[in-house]
Design an enzyme around this catalytic site. Sequence first.
Site, PDB file in Angstrom:
ATOM      1  CG  ASP A 253     -20.598 -21.238  -3.676  1.00 40.97           C
ATOM      2  OD1 ASP A 253     -20.720 -22.471  -3.810  1.00 40.97           O
ATOM      3  OD2 ASP A 253     -21.257 -20.406  -4.329  1.00 40.97           O
TER       4      ASP A 253
ATOM      5  CE  LYS B  51     -20.729 -28.268  -6.223  1.00 43.74           C
ATOM      6  NZ  LYS B  51     -21.255 -26.951  -5.825  1.00 43.74           N
TER       7      LYS B  51
END
Length: 430
Positions: A37, A100
């Site tokens: 993750d 991200k």
Amino acid sequence: MAGEMSVLGSVVLALFLAGYLGQQYLPPPKPRVVGLDLGTTFCSVAVFHPGIGDVEVIGDEQGRKSIPSVVSFTPTGVYVGYQGQELAHSNPLNTIYDAKRFIGKVFDPEVLEREGARYQFKVVTNNGSAEFLLSTNHTFTVSPEFVSSRLLLKMKMMAERHLGVPIEKAVISVPAEFDERQRNYTIRAANLAGLDILRVINEPTAAAMAYGLHKADVLNVLVVDLGGGTLDVSLLNKQGGMFLTRAMAGNNKLGGQDFSQRLLQHVIEEVRQQYGVLPTRKEDIHQLREAVEAAKLNLTVQQSVVLRTPLEMETKPVMYEAVLTRKLFEELNDDLFQKVLVPVETVLEEGGLSREEVDEIVLVGGSTRIPRIRQIIRDYFGKDPNTSVDPDLAVVTGVAIQAGIMGGSWPLQVSAIEIPNRHLRKTNFV
């Protein structure tokens, strides 16, 4: 002929018996595929253990189940996770976080300039892509996928140290809104870390798997993902063993950091009233910020906490102390908490569902632990959201289950197959 069939049957029976006894008495093989993750604010790695069928989230050297998505570049090396976070205040221009948000995206120059203004580090453009300008013993740029690769390499090493075997394959999660380019750049980041990505799975689908909904008799699943910096709401429709994302909405400027900031502003004003001067020293603000963050976490399980921290101030050292209550925290953030329902209402409208038609409400992200957030969702739907899984680890748990499936682990699981929705667009609110 009958004799041959009898021999064949005996061989098949012997093989089944050997397999059964092997599962019962031999140590299961080490998992070779991990689930990753790569979060905006925190990252986690987990494995599905063959034989026992459990997911284990792997900790770092101190046993912490997730690491900050922070990478700090210095003249002596690259520091990742908690080590990078510790350098954020002394090395702010070379400490990268939120990578991200930039990975694989193409920006207009004006948009990138506006986004980059939110950070202390320098964001520059390279043919529409974002890069980070660093200066250690020389000046250079790094890409968001390179920064992400350092985080993935750290988690790869954590898994290898814990399992005692080389790890070369993984399944990774991405936001459901990521387009093909963003997904490919995420895979590129993993490749830079020496990982072969077997499958990319959407974060809401992974969360649904963590809650076991891929095996449950449900049709419509609402996933509310409220982390440190973003809110994402997804409406999933389960068709057999397959998930279709029907609608997405969110707010990429709403999360736990905003709730902490409200509390910090209140505490700073209280310090001014008590001592007649605002705390302006960088170190004092840092001390207060850390104390407020700890208080926020404790207020999820307690009605009140005592905040106590030393401050140098400008005139003399003091020991600041205050009682903070959950009621105060909720009042300071009431308008922000109510904003959680805006994308919820949007996905229901775009998905053509009433709130009564939602079978399961799944909570993901640490900020969904806040009691008031849960109450707002409970009151809106008239039923309790599913809280049976640690919201911080729900995504990585689901990704690890998918990794176990890809690795052929026993006991076999029902795979979650995602149906691509090419017309899907995410509605963002601010």
